[in-house]
Scaffold this motif. Sequence first.
Motif, short mmCIF file in Angstrom:
data_model
loop_
_atom_site.label_atom_id
_atom_site.label_comp_id
_atom_site.label_asym_id
_atom_site.label_seq_id
_atom_site.Cartn_x
_atom_site.Cartn_y
_atom_site.Cartn_z
N ALA A 158 41.90 43.40 46.50
CA ALA A 158 42.64 43.45 45.25
C ALA A 158 41.51 44.09 44.18
CB ALA A 158 43.06 42.04 44.68
N PHE A 159 40.20 43.39 44.35
CA PHE A 159 39.51 44.04 43.29
C PHE A 159 38.09 44.26 44.08
CE2 PHE A 159 35.95 43.04 39.85
CZ PHE A 159 36.05 44.33 39.40
N ASP A 160 37.68 45.56 44.02
CA ASP A 160 36.43 46.12 44.69
C ASP A 160 35.47 46.87 43.91
OD1 ASP A 160 34.47 46.96 46.59
OD2 ASP A 160 35.65 48.46 47.57
N LEU A 161 34.24 45.86 43.62
CA LEU A 161 33.20 46.47 42.78
C LEU A 161 31.85 46.54 43.51
CD1 LEU A 161 33.07 46.92 39.72
CD2 LEU A 161 31.97 44.67 39.43
N SER A 162 31.95 46.90 44.75
CA SER A 162 30.86 46.75 45.48
C SER A 162 29.75 47.83 45.28
CB SER A 162 31.47 47.27 47.18
OG SER A 162 31.92 48.45 47.34
N TYR A 163 28.52 47.68 45.56
CA TYR A 163 27.54 48.65 45.27
C TYR A 163 27.12 48.88 43.83
CZ TYR A 163 27.77 48.97 50.26
OH TYR A 163 27.70 48.92 51.87
N SER A 164 27.68 48.08 42.89
CA SER A 164 27.95 48.54 41.41
C SER A 164 26.76 47.82 40.68
CB SER A 164 29.10 48.18 40.67
OG SER A 164 30.22 48.78 41.52
N LYS A 165 26.58 48.30 39.45
CA LYS A 165 25.27 47.80 38.48
C LYS A 165 25.87 47.59 37.26
CE LYS A 165 21.28 47.01 36.74
NZ LYS A 165 20.60 45.77 36.98
N VAL A 166 25.69 46.36 36.79
CA VAL A 166 26.42 45.91 35.49
C VAL A 166 25.11 45.59 34.57
CG1 VAL A 166 27.87 44.24 34.35
CG2 VAL A 166 28.38 44.97 36.54
N GLY A 167 25.05 46.22 33.39
CA GLY A 167 23.83 46.02 32.61
C GLY A 167 24.04 45.01 31.53
N GLY A 168 25.09 44.43 31.52
CA GLY A 168 25.62 43.16 30.60
C GLY A 168 26.05 42.00 31.44
N ILE A 169 27.23 41.74 31.40
CA ILE A 169 28.04 40.40 31.90
C ILE A 169 28.97 40.82 32.57
CG2 ILE A 169 29.03 38.28 31.34
CD1 ILE A 169 27.80 38.25 28.31
N LEU A 170 29.11 40.17 33.82
CA LEU A 170 30.31 40.40 34.71
C LEU A 170 31.40 39.23 34.27
CD1 LEU A 170 32.00 41.86 36.97
CD2 LEU A 170 30.62 40.65 38.38
N ILE A 171 32.20 39.72 33.78
CA ILE A 171 33.17 38.60 33.42
C ILE A 171 34.45 38.46 34.40
CG2 ILE A 171 34.65 37.70 31.55
CD1 ILE A 171 33.08 39.39 29.74
N ILE A 172 34.86 37.50 35.17
CA ILE A 172 35.84 37.45 35.97
C ILE A 172 36.48 36.08 35.73
CG2 ILE A 172 36.64 37.43 38.56
CD1 ILE A 172 34.19 38.73 39.21
N GLY A 173 37.66 36.05 34.96
CA GLY A 173 38.48 34.86 34.75
C GLY A 173 39.79 34.98 34.42
N ASP A 174 40.49 33.93 34.75
CA ASP A 174 42.12 33.91 34.29
C ASP A 174 42.96 34.91 35.03
OD1 ASP A 174 44.33 32.64 33.28
OD2 ASP A 174 44.30 33.35 31.25
N ASN A 175 42.77 35.06 36.30
CA ASN A 175 43.44 36.12 37.04
C ASN A 175 44.51 35.67 38.07
OD1 ASN A 175 41.86 38.31 35.63
ND2 ASN A 175 40.42 37.74 36.95
N ASP A 176 45.47 36.37 38.40
CA ASP A 176 46.32 36.16 39.31
C ASP A 176 46.08 37.15 40.36
OD1 ASP A 176 47.43 33.92 38.59
OD2 ASP A 176 49.16 34.79 37.27
N LEU A 177 45.26 37.10 41.23
CA LEU A 177 44.59 37.90 42.43
C LEU A 177 45.42 37.97 43.62
CD1 LEU A 177 40.91 38.36 41.46
CD2 LEU A 177 42.96 39.46 40.53
N TYR A 178 46.25 38.62 44.22
CA TYR A 178 46.87 38.51 45.51
C TYR A 178 46.09 39.43 46.53
CZ TYR A 178 50.18 36.02 42.77
OH TYR A 178 50.91 35.43 41.76
#
Length: 792
Positions: free
Chosen positions: A462-482
């Motif tokens: 559903a969500f692919d963020l592989s091999y990525s660089k986040v300079g700040g905050i990675l926020i994952i919350g309150d989702n409906d992921l199938y």
Amino acid sequence: MKSYIRRALEAGQIADCRQFPEKDREVDAGYLRALALGGLPAGMRVVGLTITGTLDLRDCGSAGNPLPALRIEQCRIVSPLTGDAPDTVSIDLSRSHVASLSLQGSRFTSFSGKGMACCAEVDLSGVGPVNEGGLCWIDMSNAAIGGNVVAVDACLQSAMIAHADPDEAPTCTGFVLQEAQIGGTLNLYKSKVIGGLSLYLARLKGDLWLGQCRLVATNGWALNANDAEIGAIYATREPLQAEGYVALNGARVRSRINLCKARLIAREATALSMNNMQIGEGVCLNNVELEGRLGFAGLRCQGDFSLLGAKIAVSQRDAILAQDAQILGSLHLSADPETKRRFFVKGRVILHGCHIGNDLTLCGANLHGEFEDIEEVGDKQFHSALLASDLRVGGCIKLGEKSQLAPGQRSLVSNGALRMQRVEAGKDIQLFNTEVVGIAPKRKPLNSEAADASGSAPDNTAFDLSYSKVGGILIIGDNDLYGSVNLYYSDTDFLWDTNNGYPKPASDGTDDIHLVGFTYRVLMLPDMEARNCPADLRRTLKARKAWLERSPFDAQDYATLARALRRSALTNEAREIMIARFCRELTMLVRGVRDRKAVPVQTEQKEADPRTLWSRATAFAINAPHYSLAQISDLAHYVMMQIYRLTFGFGLDPRRAVVTLLGSFLLGWTVFADANRRDLMIVDQQPVATLSDRSAIGAGLSTEVADKVPCGDMIDPRLFALDVFIPLVDLRQESKCEIGVADGSEATAAEATTLKIIKAIYAFFGWIVISLSILTFSGFLQRRNELLGGDT
């Protein structure tokens, strides 16, 4: 009528013929040509005439001596059709030089101004066909206009042109300004151009106004402004409507583009193409409706690119193609805050290789990426709504936000996966308040021999963020992921995540969170609960263990989490996480022992084949030694590691080490106390502690020599146990007594021998237990496991 026209023009006045009856207004075009070339003092200015024939002023005038002003307004120019309709010309100023030109309100079939030069403005406002529904087109290609070109409320329609070569590129024939040089603005407000507008290679010092303009393609193209140079493009007062392909490829716009509320309907695959375009400021396409693809691959935009409230629908799979675009501002694919209209796309959004200087926002958006035969990789067909590999964003990537446009409505709804591999974000990446459906891939025919190259992402991502660089905050919350979340080998400084940000755990235990190689420094919500109260330590441990268990096993993931917990001063929780890592390894070891087969399983056959049975028996005989050795080795490893877990918590739990030490001490105390009570411990026969009567050596006892004297009170069993158990420390207990049967004891020699073996084993395990206890208390193994992930 002719005399009136001559007198008025020679007097420098306007020949307004509307005062005469309509039947008397007719005049031959040749007569007007003669007047125009006769040197009129104020030019030829006529109104309300009916002109018959073709007004032919080709090659007239020069740069130094242009024709005087031509003002032919509200006239009807009736020209007989010669051959094909596209060859019919009503007014011909090709290669002429004229001071100014106005055809305001006139009716004609065609106006040819190829290569003409006009020192001032050209006014084409209100022009149209002679008869209702007839033809009227303008060709001013290669013209040089010193002022504005005004075609307000014009009604143009060209004839269909059938190309001899079917592969020949379609052209715009309604209003042709190809390679024209315009010193001012081109104003098409409220105009209708059937046949399309061509600005190919044109140069406009001013702007292009398309408010309430309608461009209709007859050959596929509604607007061709490829490689043109324009000051700005506006359609703000009233929206633009285009039926056909709008092409701005390679064009240079010095200022901005504002086509708010435009409606573009493409008969081909692409509705609006801005590939390799250069824009000095920003692009505003808010609330546009596109029935066809939007392309801006290779775009260079110095400001924001805004698609707030836009609606894009395609019949094929790709809705937005923006590979390698560079936008120094932000890219907005969100709802319009003023109209509350959501951004809607039916088809894939492709942002491969884009560079965005500020933010990428998809808040208040609906993405639909489900099509047949889409994104074929190997032997599978994947369905994605957003594809953005190698994306570079200087600010934040906002995939949804907390605020909602309507109660119960998700900020981002995506029917198809969000695949963003190898992304770099200067600030935060946010996946919040979204609903994403990861559509399982469809299998292609089995005869495909291509390898499956889907990468690390699972099939139902559903969500692919592989091999990525986040300079700040990675926020994952309150989702409906199938579908699963893939963070394979991504990196962020801060992680803000909640339990409801991830997909619900699969009932079949399928891995739905991929954390292999995922690194972070600080956990902002250790217990995965978005509350204002401090984190509950027990809940933290439970939540994070379950989080890791939903991912394929990787020792480094446990080490990363333990380091983050330690930075949050959750030392005990960090230790328990590392213990959970080894426990999971033991579980995998047991599963491997259970699943190991002596002979590889082959496909079942309908009938038993004696040759197959014989080959299997032979294979079993060959593999049996290796199979048995592997099973015994793994079982021994499992037993030893279980003992290590119970006694020292894999070298990580000082509490278990203390219990083990106390248990070992109590065991030794009990054994040696019982031995001393049963006179199985006698005084050690050391020369310094004996007397000699030259015939025997023994302990001094009165005046007699004895060699099997019970120790009794000479030792303390507690200290004796410690002296045997602790290596390299001499408590002067073990040197006083040894194992043996004292005189008068009921014990047997076999018991003494057994006790000696027990003592040796106790001393040997003392070396091991003390060494492991020191490592456990020092925290060496804890730091080493966190640093290396438990790898040796």
